[in-house]
Design an enzyme around this catalytic site. Structure first.
Site, PDB file in Angstrom:
ATOM      1  N   SER A 584       0.846  -1.190   0.000  1.00 49.31           N
ATOM      2  CA  SER A 584       0.000   0.000   0.000  1.00 49.31           C
ATOM      3  C   SER A 584       0.889   1.250   0.000  1.00 49.31           C
ATOM      4  O   SER A 584       1.679   1.436  -0.910  1.00 49.31           O
ATOM      5  CB  SER A 584      -0.963  -0.043   1.181  1.00 49.31           C
ATOM      6  OG  SER A 584      -2.009   0.887   1.020  1.00 49.31           O
ATOM      7  N   ASP A 670      -9.694  -3.631  -5.735  1.00 49.95           N
ATOM      8  CA  ASP A 670      -9.201  -2.780  -4.654  1.00 49.95           C
ATOM      9  C   ASP A 670      -9.770  -1.371  -4.810  1.00 49.95           C
ATOM     10  O   ASP A 670      -9.681  -0.770  -5.878  1.00 49.95           O
ATOM     11  CB  ASP A 670      -7.664  -2.735  -4.712  1.00 49.95           C
ATOM     12  CG  ASP A 670      -7.035  -2.139  -3.464  1.00 49.95           C
ATOM     13  OD1 ASP A 670      -7.738  -1.437  -2.714  1.00 49.95           O
ATOM     14  OD2 ASP A 670      -5.844  -2.382  -3.242  1.00 49.95           O
ATOM     15  N   HIS A 705      -8.283  -4.850  -1.322  1.00 53.57           N
ATOM     16  CA  HIS A 705      -7.017  -4.285  -0.852  1.00 53.57           C
ATOM     17  C   HIS A 705      -6.224  -5.279  -0.018  1.00 53.57           C
ATOM     18  O   HIS A 705      -4.998  -5.267  -0.030  1.00 53.57           O
ATOM     19  CB  HIS A 705      -7.304  -3.020  -0.039  1.00 53.57           C
ATOM     20  CG  HIS A 705      -6.080  -2.207   0.247  1.00 53.57           C
ATOM     21  ND1 HIS A 705      -5.338  -1.600  -0.742  1.00 53.57           N
ATOM     22  CD2 HIS A 705      -5.463  -1.896   1.416  1.00 53.57           C
ATOM     23  CE1 HIS A 705      -4.322  -0.945  -0.200  1.00 53.57           C
ATOM     24  NE2 HIS A 705      -4.378  -1.107   1.104  1.00 53.57           N
TER      25      HIS A 705
END
Length: 736
Positions: A584, A670, A705
């Site tokens: 991320s 995501d 995600h």
């Protein structure tokens, strides 16, 4: 060897502050374009071909994770309103099963033990055996049944009415983190007719169980509405309790510890706002407590003590008041009536003063005690004080008499809180890099720790076989950066070992010590695993975070390079066998670091990487973009921010260089970091690299995600990442 897919080039100009950037791969953002799906499918096929010889290693690591995990297991039951709640896992099944059993002594109001707090025996969890149902056990939700027929499953939230009759829960079947909310009647096992679509995280019942509060996100995936559903009424009659129209604010809900108040929190990383609704009064209106215009980052907890309502306020100071600035937070007691006055005139009573060396992370309450979560020398832990003593001490201008449990390790994580307001104990969890998670009940009256569970690790795991130590790297500006260095005890400091550096460094998120069964598969292959606690995280307090955000963001990347340099010079690693990994915002870190120092790494794994951050943040219509302005700055309005971000964002700064082996791992659904960012990044990396090493893109087509859902799928994902690293570093075999 297979040929890497080559995406077509469709130049698209982006102009801001007189600067034009031509993006040839922005067309990949169009998720509905069949060419995009075809390209991602081709990328997956290429990745499969290039890494085919890693499949036996992936299988071995998966089996190691599986073999160390007690697959049929359960959580420690937690008491609430006369029921013991827990979850089970069953060998061969992907998801938990959420259960409860009636407490034997549930005789008081809402099933609490008779008498004030009850005795400790009433709060001793029942003996629940893995794989064996107990008499009277109820299944609230079987995640495996919910997941059947769907490519993805995640539970967003759950709540039970105080009378124990109704269970509200929300599920996601696509990975996009929007949920469907349903209510189950636990007396009959049947669902109520209402079904609420497209809800967000956060749902709470009122004390009577007649109203359900829930969150809704806007089109950019920003939670902005608090809605109220009255059970038994049509969903289209639900009312909006609160709506936040500022696109740079995030909204959430919670209950006060005593469940008398609904708290609506609005804010960002720099300031916040709190509104409260008194749930015991059906005619009550939402009240503003502390507004955003005061620019105070805070959390508020209303409570009743000796017949008087007070607010426990954790905050970062009041520049216009006697507190001044308190970047590491302090705790004050405030009468609710004070909030109606101008900020400078309000009377706040200091309960815990500001400390430059201790960050107050939060505070919680039971009927009898104050619980303070804090961070000292990077380590998160807790302190406890009798509530009556704390209130008296605040009134006298003295420090409350806190107690703190001791765990006997240098690098650890301890956290917890009360599951029941009137309980005589608090549930704690403890873990370290070498100690599997332990669950304790902390007896508030005596400070005694009652061990309730030690997470089993099968296969003969011995903590003494592993070492976790603190080290310090020195950054370019002289700042000392803490590192956690993990290894097998048998590994020698002879400059021959493979190593992996891991980091994050954003949003004030700390990489805290914790045990991971999967990490043993790397350590057992001789890897030295280094966690770099770089600026932008919260490990050393608020200033550590602020020194790694906005116009100081480059410190995050140079700290990570400094950590790598320390490792290369320490003797613990072969400088030519060092890899890096992050996810991320940690993926942005990896992308930036590879542009700064590609020659220092033999391989990199970037998980759901935020590598096209400038493009994203320049478009407020994209998910979460406006919310990012408080973290990175606003490049739309500020030319300096635009120029600074463009100087480090990975996608714009790829250049001719010998990039190492790279695996970018993403998910098609995501909503936090869109798949298009690594898809574009991989294309320009391939064009720029001179090393001849493969640059790979792996896209989970049915995930979000957090990757694929289900524990076995998650283990396979981790095995894939770790096999890629181990293979690149020549560390496929286990140590003797």
């Amino acid at each position: 060897m297979a040929e890497a897919p080559v995406a077509k080039k469709v130049p698209a100009a982006r102009t801001h502050h007189g600067d034009t950037f031509v993006d040839e791969y922005e067309w990949l953002r169009d998720k509905e374009n069949p060419e995009v799906a075809a390209h991602l499918t081709a990328e997956n096929a290429y990745t499969d071909a290039v890494t085919a010889d890693q499949q036996p290693l992936r299988d071995a690591i998966f089996e190691e994770i599986k073999g160390r995990t007690q697959e049929t297991d359960l959580s420690v039951p937690s008491r609430r309103d006369g029921w013991w709640y827990f979850s089970r896992t069953v060998e061969g099944q992907q998801y938990p099963i959420y259960c409860r059993v009636r407490a034997a002594d549930a005789s008081g109001a809402h099933g609490s033990p008779a008498g004030p707090g009850g005795d400790l025996a009433a709060w001793t969890p029942p003996a629940v055996v893995p794989g064996t149902p107990i008499e009277g056990e109820q299944v609230l939700l079987d995640g495996n049944a919910e997941a059947e027929g769907h490519p993805f499953f995640a539970l967003g939230g759950a709540a039970v009415t105080r009378d124990g009759n109704l269970y509200a829960y929300s599920v996601d079947h696509s990975g996009d983190e929007t949920f469907t909310l349903r209510v189950k009647d636990l007396r009959t096992g049947e669902h109520l007719p209402e079904v609420i679509e497209n809800v967000f995280y956060g749902l709470e019942f009122d004390p009577e169980g007649s109203r359900l509060f829930y969150m809704v996100a806007d089109e950019s995936w920003r939670p902005y509405q608090v809605r109220v559903h009255v059970l038994g009424t049509p969903v289209d009659e639900d009312t909006v309790l609160y709506q936040e129209d500022d696109v740079a604010q995030w909204t959430g809900i919670d209950l006060s510890a005593d469940r008398r108040w609904l708290l609506v929190g609005i804010g960002n990383s720099e300031y916040s706002e709190t509104r409260m609704l008194k749930l015991t009064d059906p005619d009550a209106q939402l009240e503003l407590l502390l507004g955003r215009d005061d620019r105070i980052l805070h959390s508020a907890e209303p409570f009743e003590h000796e017949g008087r309502t007070r607010v426990l306020l954790v905050h970062n100071g009041r520049p216009a008041g006697p507190e001044g600035a308190a970047p590491n937070n302090m705790i004050s007691l405030v009468d609710p009536a004070e909030f109606a006055k101008p900020l400078a005139e309000q009377e706040w009573t200091a309960l815990v003063a500001h400390d430059d060396s201790v960050k107050i992370e939060g505070a919680d309450l039971t009927a009898t005690h104050l619980i303070v979560s804090l961070r000292r020398d990077t380590i998160p832990t807790l302190r406890f004080a009798p509530l009556a003593d704390a209130v008296r001490a605040a009134g006298a201008g003295t420090t409350p008499p806190f107690s703190e449990p001791e765990f006997g390790e240098e690098l650890y994580t301890a956290n917890g809180g009360a599951s029941e307001y009137g309980a005589p104990l608090v549930r704690l969890s403890f873990t370290s890099y070498v100690t599997p998670p332990q669950v304790y009940d902390y007896v508030l009256a005596t400070g005694e720790l009652l061990l309730r569970k030690e997470t089993p690790v099968l296969g003969g795991y011995r903590p003494a076989d592993y070492v976790a130590e603190r080290a310090w790297a020195t950054a370019d500006d002289g700042t000392r950066v803490p590192l956690s260095v993990l290894r097998r005890a048998s590994v020698k400091q002879d400059r021959s070992n493979p190593a992996l550096v891991y980091g994050y460094g954003s949003y004030e998120v700390s990489m805290d010590p914790g045990f991971a069964i999967s990490r043993l598969s790397l350590l057992d292959r001789g890897l030295v695993f280094v966690v770099a606690h770089i600026r932008g995280g919260g490990e050393l307090g608020r200033r550590w975070y602020e020194d790694g955000k906005k116009l100081h963001k480059r410190n995050t990347f140079t700290d990570f390079v400094a950590a790598t340099d320390w490792l290369a010079a320490s003797g613990w690693a072969d400088p030519k066998r060092i890899a890096c990994m992050g996810g991320s915002a940690g993926g942005l870190l990896i992308g930036a670091v590879l542009n700064l120092a590609p020659e220092k790494y033999a391989a990199a794994v970037a998980q759901v990487p935020f590598v096209d951050a400038l493009t994203t943040i320049l478009d407020p219509e994209l998910p979460l973009s406006a919310l990012e302005w408080e973290e990175w700055g606003n490049p739309i309005e500020d030319a300096e921010v635009y120029s600074y971000m463009k100087s480090y964002t990975p996608y714009e700064n790829v250049h001719a260089a010998p990039y190492p082996k790279v695996a970018a791992v993403t998910s098609f659904n995501d909503t936090r970091v869109l798949y298009v960012e690594p898809a574009k990044w991989v294309q320009v990396l391939r064009e720029a690299t001179s090393s001849g090493q493969p640059i790979l893109l792996k896209t989970e087509m049915d995930a979000g995600h957090g990757g694929a859902s289900g524990r076995y799928e998650a283990w396979k994902d981790r095995a894939w990442d770790y096999a890629f690293i181990a293979d690149a570093l020549g560390a496929r075999d286990l140590l003797p």
